[in-house]
Design a protein around this motif. Structure first.
Motif, PDB file in Angstrom:
ATOM      1  N   LEU A   1      -4.083   5.900 -45.824  1.00 11.41           N
ATOM      2  CA  LEU A   1      -4.521   4.516 -46.047  1.00 11.41           C
ATOM      3  C   LEU A   1      -5.251   3.973 -44.826  1.00 11.41           C
ATOM      4  O   LEU A   1      -6.344   3.404 -44.940  1.00 11.41           O
ATOM      5  CB  LEU A   1      -3.310   3.647 -46.373  1.00 11.41           C
ATOM      6  CG  LEU A   1      -3.536   2.127 -46.378  1.00 11.41           C
ATOM      7  CD1 LEU A   1      -4.461   1.727 -47.523  1.00 11.41           C
ATOM      8  CD2 LEU A   1      -2.212   1.384 -46.454  1.00 11.41           C
ATOM      9  N   TYR A   2      -4.646   4.147 -43.653  1.00 15.82           N
ATOM     10  CA  TYR A   2      -5.242   3.588 -42.433  1.00 15.82           C
ATOM     11  C   TYR A   2      -6.598   4.219 -42.136  1.00 15.82           C
ATOM     12  O   TYR A   2      -7.559   3.520 -41.752  1.00 15.82           O
ATOM     13  CB  TYR A   2      -4.299   3.808 -41.250  1.00 15.82           C
ATOM     14  CG  TYR A   2      -2.935   3.161 -41.406  1.00 15.82           C
ATOM     15  CD1 TYR A   2      -2.735   2.101 -42.284  1.00 15.82           C
ATOM     16  CD2 TYR A   2      -1.840   3.623 -40.678  1.00 15.82           C
ATOM     17  CE1 TYR A   2      -1.497   1.510 -42.434  1.00 15.82           C
ATOM     18  CE2 TYR A   2      -0.585   3.039 -40.814  1.00 15.82           C
ATOM     19  CZ  TYR A   2      -0.422   1.989 -41.695  1.00 15.82           C
ATOM     20  OH  TYR A   2       0.807   1.417 -41.841  1.00 15.82           O
ATOM     21  N   LYS A   3      -6.733   5.522 -42.335  1.00 16.68           N
ATOM     22  CA  LYS A   3      -7.996   6.203 -42.035  1.00 16.68           C
ATOM     23  C   LYS A   3      -9.070   5.854 -43.061  1.00 16.68           C
ATOM     24  O   LYS A   3     -10.256   5.723 -42.717  1.00 16.68           O
ATOM     25  CB  LYS A   3      -7.771   7.711 -41.993  1.00 16.68           C
ATOM     26  CG  LYS A   3      -6.926   8.171 -40.820  1.00 16.68           C
ATOM     27  CD  LYS A   3      -6.678   9.671 -40.877  1.00 16.68           C
ATOM     28  CE  LYS A   3      -5.794  10.111 -39.707  1.00 16.68           C
ATOM     29  NZ  LYS A   3      -5.499  11.562 -39.769  1.00 16.68           N
ATOM     30  N   ALA A   4      -8.646   5.705 -44.325  1.00 19.48           N
ATOM     31  CA  ALA A   4      -9.624   5.377 -45.371  1.00 19.48           C
ATOM     32  C   ALA A   4     -10.224   3.995 -45.163  1.00 19.48           C
ATOM     33  O   ALA A   4     -11.391   3.751 -45.510  1.00 19.48           O
ATOM     34  CB  ALA A   4      -8.957   5.469 -46.741  1.00 19.48           C
ATOM     35  N   MET A   5      -9.456   3.077 -44.595  1.00 15.56           N
ATOM     36  CA  MET A   5      -9.965   1.729 -44.333  1.00 15.56           C
ATOM     37  C   MET A   5     -10.993   1.723 -43.212  1.00 15.56           C
ATOM     38  O   MET A   5     -11.756   0.765 -43.067  1.00 15.56           O
ATOM     39  CB  MET A   5      -8.804   0.789 -43.988  1.00 15.56           C
ATOM     40  CG  MET A   5      -7.865   0.528 -45.164  1.00 15.56           C
ATOM     41  SD  MET A   5      -6.515  -0.597 -44.741  1.00 15.56           S
ATOM     42  CE  MET A   5      -7.419  -2.116 -44.414  1.00 15.56           C
ATOM     43  N   GLU A   6     -11.029   2.784 -42.424  1.00 19.95           N
ATOM     44  CA  GLU A   6     -11.964   2.855 -41.298  1.00 19.95           C
ATOM     45  C   GLU A   6     -13.126   3.803 -41.560  1.00 19.95           C
ATOM     46  O   GLU A   6     -14.085   3.838 -40.795  1.00 19.95           O
ATOM     47  CB  GLU A   6     -11.209   3.319 -40.039  1.00 19.95           C
ATOM     48  CG  GLU A   6     -10.106   2.362 -39.595  1.00 19.95           C
ATOM     49  CD  GLU A   6      -9.331   2.916 -38.414  1.00 19.95           C
ATOM     50  OE1 GLU A   6      -9.594   4.079 -38.034  1.00 19.95           O
ATOM     51  OE2 GLU A   6      -8.480   2.192 -37.869  1.00 19.95           O
TER      52      GLU A   6
ATOM     53  N   VAL B   1       2.167  -0.498 -45.940  1.00 17.10           N
ATOM     54  CA  VAL B   1       1.326  -1.704 -46.007  1.00 17.10           C
ATOM     55  C   VAL B   1       2.005  -2.828 -45.218  1.00 17.10           C
ATOM     56  O   VAL B   1       3.098  -3.274 -45.573  1.00 17.10           O
ATOM     57  CB  VAL B   1       1.100  -2.135 -47.468  1.00 17.10           C
ATOM     58  CG1 VAL B   1       0.324  -3.449 -47.516  1.00 17.10           C
ATOM     59  CG2 VAL B   1       0.365  -1.040 -48.229  1.00 17.10           C
ATOM     60  N   GLU B   2       1.338  -3.278 -44.155  1.00 14.51           N
ATOM     61  CA  GLU B   2       1.949  -4.264 -43.267  1.00 14.51           C
ATOM     62  C   GLU B   2       1.143  -5.556 -43.146  1.00 14.51           C
ATOM     63  O   GLU B   2       1.677  -6.584 -42.716  1.00 14.51           O
ATOM     64  CB  GLU B   2       2.146  -3.647 -41.876  1.00 14.51           C
ATOM     65  CG  GLU B   2       3.047  -2.421 -41.884  1.00 14.51           C
ATOM     66  CD  GLU B   2       3.203  -1.813 -40.502  1.00 14.51           C
ATOM     67  OE1 GLU B   2       2.541  -2.319 -39.561  1.00 14.51           O
ATOM     68  OE2 GLU B   2       3.959  -0.842 -40.356  1.00 14.51           O
ATOM     69  N   THR B   3      -0.134  -5.523 -43.512  1.00 17.02           N
ATOM     70  CA  THR B   3      -0.983  -6.704 -43.324  1.00 17.02           C
ATOM     71  C   THR B   3      -1.603  -7.130 -44.665  1.00 17.02           C
ATOM     72  O   THR B   3      -1.622  -6.368 -45.643  1.00 17.02           O
ATOM     73  CB  THR B   3      -2.116  -6.406 -42.327  1.00 17.02           C
ATOM     74  OG1 THR B   3      -2.993  -5.422 -42.900  1.00 17.02           O
ATOM     75  CG2 THR B   3      -1.568  -5.884 -41.008  1.00 17.02           C
ATOM     76  N   GLU B   4      -2.137  -8.339 -44.677  1.00 19.02           N
ATOM     77  CA  GLU B   4      -2.795  -8.851 -45.872  1.00 19.02           C
ATOM     78  C   GLU B   4      -4.029  -8.029 -46.201  1.00 19.02           C
ATOM     79  O   GLU B   4      -4.330  -7.767 -47.384  1.00 19.02           O
ATOM     80  CB  GLU B   4      -3.178 -10.319 -45.646  1.00 19.02           C
ATOM     81  CG  GLU B   4      -3.874 -10.973 -46.831  1.00 19.02           C
ATOM     82  CD  GLU B   4      -2.982 -11.028 -48.067  1.00 19.02           C
ATOM     83  OE1 GLU B   4      -3.517 -10.908 -49.190  1.00 19.02           O
ATOM     84  OE2 GLU B   4      -1.743 -11.179 -47.915  1.00 19.02           O
ATOM     85  N   GLU B   5      -4.742  -7.595 -45.198  1.00 15.44           N
ATOM     86  CA  GLU B   5      -5.942  -6.789 -45.410  1.00 15.44           C
ATOM     87  C   GLU B   5      -5.593  -5.460 -46.070  1.00 15.44           C
ATOM     88  O   GLU B   5      -6.264  -5.011 -47.008  1.00 15.44           O
ATOM     89  CB  GLU B   5      -6.642  -6.540 -44.072  1.00 15.44           C
ATOM     90  CG  GLU B   5      -7.938  -5.739 -44.210  1.00 15.44           C
ATOM     91  CD  GLU B   5      -8.566  -5.423 -42.861  1.00 15.44           C
ATOM     92  OE1 GLU B   5      -9.664  -4.844 -42.852  1.00 15.44           O
ATOM     93  OE2 GLU B   5      -7.944  -5.762 -41.818  1.00 15.44           O
ATOM     94  N   GLN B   6      -4.523  -4.800 -45.591  1.00 18.73           N
ATOM     95  CA  GLN B   6      -4.093  -3.532 -46.190  1.00 18.73           C
ATOM     96  C   GLN B   6      -3.616  -3.742 -47.622  1.00 18.73           C
ATOM     97  O   GLN B   6      -3.855  -2.899 -48.497  1.00 18.73           O
ATOM     98  CB  GLN B   6      -2.970  -2.918 -45.339  1.00 18.73           C
ATOM     99  CG  GLN B   6      -3.423  -2.472 -43.963  1.00 18.73           C
ATOM    100  CD  GLN B   6      -2.252  -2.134 -43.049  1.00 18.73           C
ATOM    101  OE1 GLN B   6      -1.090  -2.373 -43.381  1.00 18.73           O
ATOM    102  NE2 GLN B   6      -2.566  -1.587 -41.878  1.00 18.73           N
ATOM    103  N   SER B   7      -2.937  -4.863 -47.853  1.00 20.21           N
ATOM    104  CA  SER B   7      -2.463  -5.167 -49.205  1.00 20.21           C
ATOM    105  C   SER B   7      -3.635  -5.360 -50.165  1.00 20.21           C
ATOM    106  O   SER B   7      -3.637  -4.811 -51.289  1.00 20.21           O
ATOM    107  CB  SER B   7      -1.597  -6.430 -49.174  1.00 20.21           C
ATOM    108  OG  SER B   7      -1.250  -6.831 -50.480  1.00 20.21           O
TER     109      SER B   7
END
Length: 652
Positions: free
Chosen positions: A577-582, A609-615
């Motif tokens: 998830l974190y890498k795909a967002m970047e 999922v920890e932030t609103e952006e990730q959500s």
């Protein structure tokens, strides 16, 4: 009865025995022999042997021919003879005790051990005491020194002969449990001892009684306890290292231990000339002896050396460790073949309580030093000791938890993290998470699970967790609206044939429907033991338990596994998830995978999922469920009722 006393002839055997015994005793004290539980009997026996041979040699000198001695010399000789009888008795007891150590596995030996020494001591000491009393009462009537000494020697030879026959009988009885090398040694000297004792009983002109007990002690020391040095490198062996460290740990000595490994020698194919590396190792070892007078060098195996030295402070220890590093590094470029080394230095610390914890600490530090193609020098820091203390504490607790097999073990805490359902906008599932409570300190699963897998107690933990999950499901009953609670299955568990039956038994005990519990399987678990794992997964699916594929997107993930096993939910790892967002490219891949899995009727879940952006990103990519601190944090499983809605509240 005549007794010719000539120092150069009659007591030659005693003198030779004294010199041999004294020499062996010197090596036993000066070197570092292997000290088993039976070694103390061997050491004490050799001390008594040297004392006995010296005393018997002195008794053989014709003191009666010296005019300067008064009439009381007979009583002194008598007392010395009785003292020798006592020494000889203790020598036989030491031999008996050593045999007791060798035969410690024989249960039938216990009664002999308990009463044998008592009965023998009574039979031996009562007549000896009578002889002493008779001599004291008769006083000056006893004037024949030769008769007194010969009588003492005959008395000892007689009981020594009986004792040896008894030892043979006991050895024959326990023949099958005595190691072959011990049997061979026993057969080598026992016939000689019997013949010598028999001759000593009938021969009055020569003394060689000490040979009959110095010989056995010498043979057992040389074969089982001596410390052979490597004549080229001057190193001692692993058993000697173990002895030295145990003594230092028992005495709370300050020490530094420096491990030097040459990993290339574990894989000879990695080097062109192993003989050259071995030669450089020899030169390095010889140079290491000059680092300090207290330095001792040991060789554990063909690749590993250990340098140990007592020190006054850690500063001195660091200087020695640095000296070893500089020494080894200087030899690294001496030859035509470049070699690599791993140097590890550690010191005394309250955490290191015994040899076992010392070895475990070494292994703990080695975990990050496994590269064969680099040289490394590491000095243990205080953080290393603190981390190991936690590691050791957890390891001991896990072992105890496994052995107790208590389904309600209070040390195993069952937490749970609710999972948010995007479509229904609420919480209808949760993941159970294990914690360990050790003396009020909560240990997270990332510390517990690797150790649990290492010491084979993961399944015991899973059974305890399943029991506590089922207990909570049973407590909630039908009052709450939720689908299921998931729990993790370790890789090692799926390779065990009994894993499914154990889980079914726990579910049945709590009357929990199989649909209320779901299993999360890590990807690496699937192909560790294909046949057994395949059978267990299919059996779980047939029973009605829904399976999750955990950590999707990392490790050994591939489409073939999704086609082979019918997983209810695919759980995307947070790192993806974190890498795909970047990354736009990874974002396209993640979106495509999510769409493909949903089209194949899989539920897809994303964790971390920890932030609103990730959500928002997760919802836009079509994930059915979201897990993370943004929605709910892990809490004791009893708090799930705060997230699951009550059925009666919905009806109102």
């Amino acid at each position: 009865m005549e007794f010719s006393l000539y120092l150069t002839e009659s007591v030659f055997g005693e003198i030779a025995s004294f010199m041999l015994g004294a020499l062996i005793l010197f090596f036993m004290i000066y070197t570092t022999p292997r000290k088993s539980r039976g070694y103390q009997h061997l050491l004490w026996g050799m001390i008594l042997s040297v004392m006995g041979s010296l005393l018997l040699t002195l008794l053989a000198i014709p003191w009666s021919e010296m005019p300067t001695l008064g009439s009381s010399w007979f009583q002194a000789i008598s007392m010395c003879c009785f003292l020798y009888l006592l020494i000889y008795h203790q020598i036989l007891i030491c031999i008996f005790s050593y045999m007791n150590f060798v035969l410690s596995r024989d249960r039938l030996w216990s009664p002999v051990k308990k009463w044998g020494s008592v009965i023998f001591s009574l039979l031996y000491l009562l007549p000896a005491g009578g002889m002493l009393l008779r001599t004291v009462v008769r006083g000056s009537e006893v004037t024949n020194q030769a008769a007194l000494v010969v009588g003492t020697v005959h008395y000892c030879a007689f009981f020594g002969f009986l004792f040896s026959i008894g030892c043979i009988v006991v050895a024959v009885h326990g023949w099958k449990i005595i190691p072959r090398v011990v049997r061979v040694s026993f057969l080598a000297f026992m016939p000689i001892v019997l013949v010598l004792l028999l001759f000593q009983y009938f021969v009055d002109t020569d003394l060689f009684l000490s040979v009959t007990y110095v010989l056995p002690f010498t043979i057992f020391y040389m074969m089982f306890h001596s410390n052979p040095y490597d004549e080229v490198m001057g190193t001692m062996n692993y058993d000697s290292m173990q002895t030295v460290l145990r003594e230092m740990l028992e005495n709370n000595d300050r020490y530094v231990a420096v491990e030097v490994r040459f990993p290339q020698l574990q894989k000879p194919a990695m080097v062109n000339d192993t003989m050259e590396i071995a030669s450089l190792m020899t030169s390095g070892c010889q140079a290491a002896e000059r680092l300090g007078r207290k330095v001792r060098l040991f060789r554990e195996d063909r690749t590993t050396f250990m340098l140990i030295s007592k020190v006054e402070s850690r500063k001195e220890g660091k200087e020695i460790a640095k000296g070893v590093f500089e020494l080894v590094d200087s030899f690294r470029f001496s030859g035509n073949t470049l070699f690599y080394y791993k140097i590890l230095a550690l010191y005394n610390d309250p955490v290191i309580k015994d040899f076992l914890s010392f070895q475990m600490f070494r292994q703990f530090l080695r975990s990050n030093m496994n590269d064969y193609t680099t040289s490394q020098f590491r000095v243990a820091s205080q953080k290393d000791y603190d981390d190991f203390a936690l590691n050791y504490k957890v390891r001991q607790a896990l072992t105890d938890i496994r052995d107790r097999a208590d389904a309600e073990d209070p040390r195993v805490l069952c937490y749970a993290q609710p999972i948010y359902n995007v479509e229904r906008q609420g919480f209808f599932t949760a993941e159970s998470l294990m914690r360990l409570n050790l003396d009020g300190e909560i240990i997270p699963p990332n510390v517990v699970i690797p150790l649990a897998e290492e010491i084979h107690c993961v399944h015991a933990l899973s059974c305890i967790m399943l029991n506590k999950v089922c207990r909570e499901i049973e407590r909630m009953g039908d009052d709450y609206e939720y689908e299921a609670i998931t729990m993790n299955i370790s890789a090692t568990e799926l390779s065990a044939p009994s894993v499914c039956s154990d889980f079914y038994e726990i579910l049945a005990q709590h009357h929990v429907p199989v649909g209320k519990v779901r299993m999360e399987i890590t990807e690496s678990a699937v192909f560790e033991d294909y046949d057994t794992v395949n059978d267990n997964i299919r059996q779980l699916i047939r029973s009605g338990i829904n399976l999750y594929l955990d950590d999707f997107g990392t490790g050994y993930s591939n489409i073939e596994r999704l086609a082979t096993y019918r997983f209810h939910t695919i759980k995307f790892d947070k790192s993806l998830l974190y890498k795909a967002m970047e990354s736009e490219k990874l974002d396209e891949m993640l979106s495509a995978m999510a769409s493909m899995l949903k089209n194949d009727d899989h539920e897809i879940l994303v964790e971390g999922v920890e932030t609103e952006e990730q959500s928002r990103y997760s919802i836009e990519r079509g994930f059915n469920e979201i897990q993370g601190f943004k929605y709910a944090k892990p809490a004791p499983i009893e708090e799930l009722v705060n997230y699951f809605g009550r059925k009666d509240a919905k009806s109102v």
